[in-house]
Write an enzyme that holds these catalytic residues in place. Structure first.
Site, PDB file in Angstrom:
ATOM      1  N   GLU A 167       0.774  -1.192  -0.030  1.00  0.00           N
ATOM      2  CA  GLU A 167      -0.093  -0.013   0.020  1.00  0.00           C
ATOM      3  C   GLU A 167       0.868   1.285   0.049  1.00  0.00           C
ATOM      4  O   GLU A 167       0.858   2.067   1.013  1.00  0.00           O
ATOM      5  CB  GLU A 167      -0.978  -0.202   1.009  1.00  0.00           C
ATOM      6  CG  GLU A 167      -2.003  -1.005   1.295  1.00  0.00           C
ATOM      7  CD  GLU A 167      -3.151  -1.028   2.032  1.00  0.00           C
ATOM      8  OE1 GLU A 167      -2.977  -0.089   3.041  1.00  0.00           O
ATOM      9  OE2 GLU A 167      -3.989  -1.885   2.038  1.00  0.00           O
ATOM     10  N   GLU A 352      -5.860  -8.319   0.195  1.00  0.00           N
ATOM     11  CA  GLU A 352      -6.515  -7.930   1.460  1.00  0.00           C
ATOM     12  C   GLU A 352      -7.988  -7.695   1.239  1.00  0.00           C
ATOM     13  O   GLU A 352      -8.167  -6.661   0.292  1.00  0.00           O
ATOM     14  CB  GLU A 352      -5.855  -6.700   2.397  1.00  0.00           C
ATOM     15  CG  GLU A 352      -4.574  -7.089   2.847  1.00  0.00           C
ATOM     16  CD  GLU A 352      -3.943  -5.831   3.545  1.00  0.00           C
ATOM     17  OE1 GLU A 352      -4.741  -4.893   4.126  1.00  0.00           O
ATOM     18  OE2 GLU A 352      -2.738  -5.889   3.438  1.00  0.00           O
TER      19      GLU A 352
HETATM   20  C1  FCB Z   1      -4.646  -2.128   5.230  1.00  0.00           C
HETATM   21  C2  FCB Z   1      -3.300  -2.547   5.752  1.00  0.00           C
HETATM   22  C3  FCB Z   1      -3.454  -3.374   6.903  1.00  0.00           C
HETATM   23  C4  FCB Z   1      -4.437  -3.246   7.751  1.00  0.00           C
HETATM   24  C5  FCB Z   1      -5.826  -3.130   6.890  1.00  0.00           C
HETATM   25  C6  FCB Z   1      -7.177  -3.030   7.745  1.00  0.00           C
HETATM   26  O1  FCB Z   1      -4.597  -0.585   4.859  1.00  0.00           O
HETATM   27  O2  FCB Z   1      -2.607  -2.824   4.814  1.00  0.00           O
HETATM   28  O3  FCB Z   1      -2.274  -3.340   7.432  1.00  0.00           O
HETATM   29  O4  FCB Z   1      -4.253  -2.284   8.761  1.00  0.00           O
HETATM   30  O5  FCB Z   1      -5.827  -2.061   6.085  1.00  0.00           O
END
Ligand code: FCB
Length: 442
Positions: A167, A352
């Site tokens: 990210e 994610e």
């Molecule tokens: C993302 C991050 C992870 C976690 C999630 C909820 O932005 O990569 O570490 O905090 O959000």
């Protein structure tokens, strides 16, 4: 859940994701101080000034945590390797204990039939490097590549996949413009530099990994569905600018070697001189794209404040414990947009997706089960529409340290009691395990 493994293409990977600082316990095993330690120690930055010193004590419970992944029938585990644990001073002599830990972690995955998906950098910048300006210093590109060489020199022969950075938007914009994450700056010049240097560090690290012979390398980017708060022209324009900053800046640099005009409008005056010369290295080919997706933003124009002259307002749909709007269609839109506009047939992984929800009696967790099911449907639809999606990692295996929100926001499939550190699988863990195991389709 109605959907099961049978609804997804052969070889589709089901897994869960974590990150080092959020679970390991940073005070163990000779890790050096990192910028999250000092950010958390500063009043007002993190709820109750909580930090990752103990976290889930995964450092000592790693074997049992890997058992949880195996017992859910998962194919893969996405984890990150802490820079400050491996190189306590950021550069120089590695910490043997840190390297040994990741060695055991990778072997532990392989022993359990879990494919190790490594992320090199998930945010714990060593303090010694933040003292030198961290992501605002152009040398960070070489620092990260050097760290990659050390850690991948040790475990790269056994990991299945390597992502350079998690990210970049959070590393740069959230941390240097919004000020919500370490180092907590709110400065357009620092932000612009970090926005470019994070790409440059990705490119430099890719070059180094290629030199080392790695051929399953990519990056993990975060995307948010972005909508104007109304159909007023000013809101539509503000949403386009936010889309350029959040969703286009990184992928356009990597896939096309350029930055979007709507973002350059505000950032170009603050970019480092000669930034154009870095674009060729930044845009070298990757082997996969990791997509992190959680929510939708509604963007409203604000008059009389500096660029980007906007704010985010609440959307109409249900919200998670984070206050994030639940909007699965945005995952479908993001995935199809990536293949259509940027990466074509390149393999994509949802690296994610998940939600925070408060503790419930008996860990019933129905809201999370519904969330996962609806996002799996969105992935399924994206595949039907031609996206080469090859896997899904739920965020996160465990309740953990949710950065500026401390331990309050629970994203885990597995409940963690932060007094006893006891792990208890929630109903969502069992529901996902069932979906992974079932051979019948929806
Ligand atoms: C993302 C991050 C992870 C976690 C999630 C909820 O932005 O990569 O570490 O905090 O959000």
């Amino acid at each position: 859940m109605k959907l099961s493994r049978a609804d997804f293409p052969q070889g589709f990977q089901f897994g869960a994701a974590t990150a080092a600082y959020q679970i390991e316990g940073h005070r163990f095993g000779g890790a050096g101080p990192c910028h999250w330690d000092s950010f958390a120690a500063t009043p007002g930055n993190v709820i109750r000034a909580e930090d990752g010193a103990l976290a889930c004590d995964h450092y000592h419970r790693m074997e049992a945590d890997l058992d949880l992944l195996r017992d859910a029938g998962m194919d893969a585990y996405r984890f990150s390797t802490s820079w400050a644990r491996v190189l306590p001073e950021g550069r120089g002599t590695p910490n043997a204990e840190g390297l040994d830990f990741y060695d055991r972690l990778v072997d532990g995955c392989l022993e359990r039939g879990l494919k190790p998906y490594q992320t090199i950098y998930h945010w714990e910048l060593p303090s010694a490097l933040s003292d030198l300006g961290g992501w605002t210093n152009p040398d960070v590109a070489d620092w990260l590549a050097d760290f990659a060489e050390v850690i991948c020199g040790r475990i790269g022969d056994r990991v299945h996949s390597i992502a350079t950075i998690n990210e970049p938007w959070c590393v740069a914009w959230l941390s240097h413009f919004i000020g919500h994450h370490a180092p907590g700056l709110r400065d357009i010049r620092a932000a612009a530099r970090a926005m470019h240097h994070v790409n440059k560090a990705h490119g430099r690290t890719m070059t180094r990994l290629r030199d080392m012979g790695h051929d399953t390398c990519g990056i993990v980017l975060n995307f948010e569905a972005t909508a104007p708060a109304s159909d007023a022209a000013a809101d539509i324009r503000a949403a386009a600018t936010q889309d350029a900053i959040n969703n286009r800046w990184f992928i356009e640099a990597i896939a096309k070697g350029s930055y979007p005009a709507e973002a350059l409008e505000g950032l170009e005056p603050h970019l480092p001189r000669g930034w154009q010369d870095d674009m060729a290295e930044i845009s070298q080919p990757i082997d996969f794209l990791g997509v992190n997706y959680y929510t939708r933003n509604h963007v409203q124009a604000v008059e009389g404040v500096p660029w980007p002259s906007s704010t985010v307002v609440d959307g109409p749909r249900d919200k998670t414990q984070m206050g994030w709007e639940i909007f699965p269609e945005g995952l479908h839109g993001t995935l199809t947009r990536m293949s259509r506009d940027y990466v074509g047939d390149l393999p994509i992984f949802v690296t994610e997706n998940g939600m925070a929800w408060p503790e419930e009696p008996d860990h019933a967790d129905g809201v999370r089960i519904d969330f996962i099911e609806r996002h799996l449907q969105a992935m399924h639809a994206a595949i039907a529409d031609g996206t080469n999606l090859q896997g899904f990692f739920y965020w996160s295996l465990l309740d953990n340290y949710e950065w500026a929100f401390g331990y309050e926001k629970r994203f885990g499939l597995v409940h963690v009691d932060f007094d006893t550190l006891e792990r208890t699988p929630k109903a969502s863990y069992h529901a996902l395990a069932d979906a992974i195991a079932r051979k019948d389709g929806a």
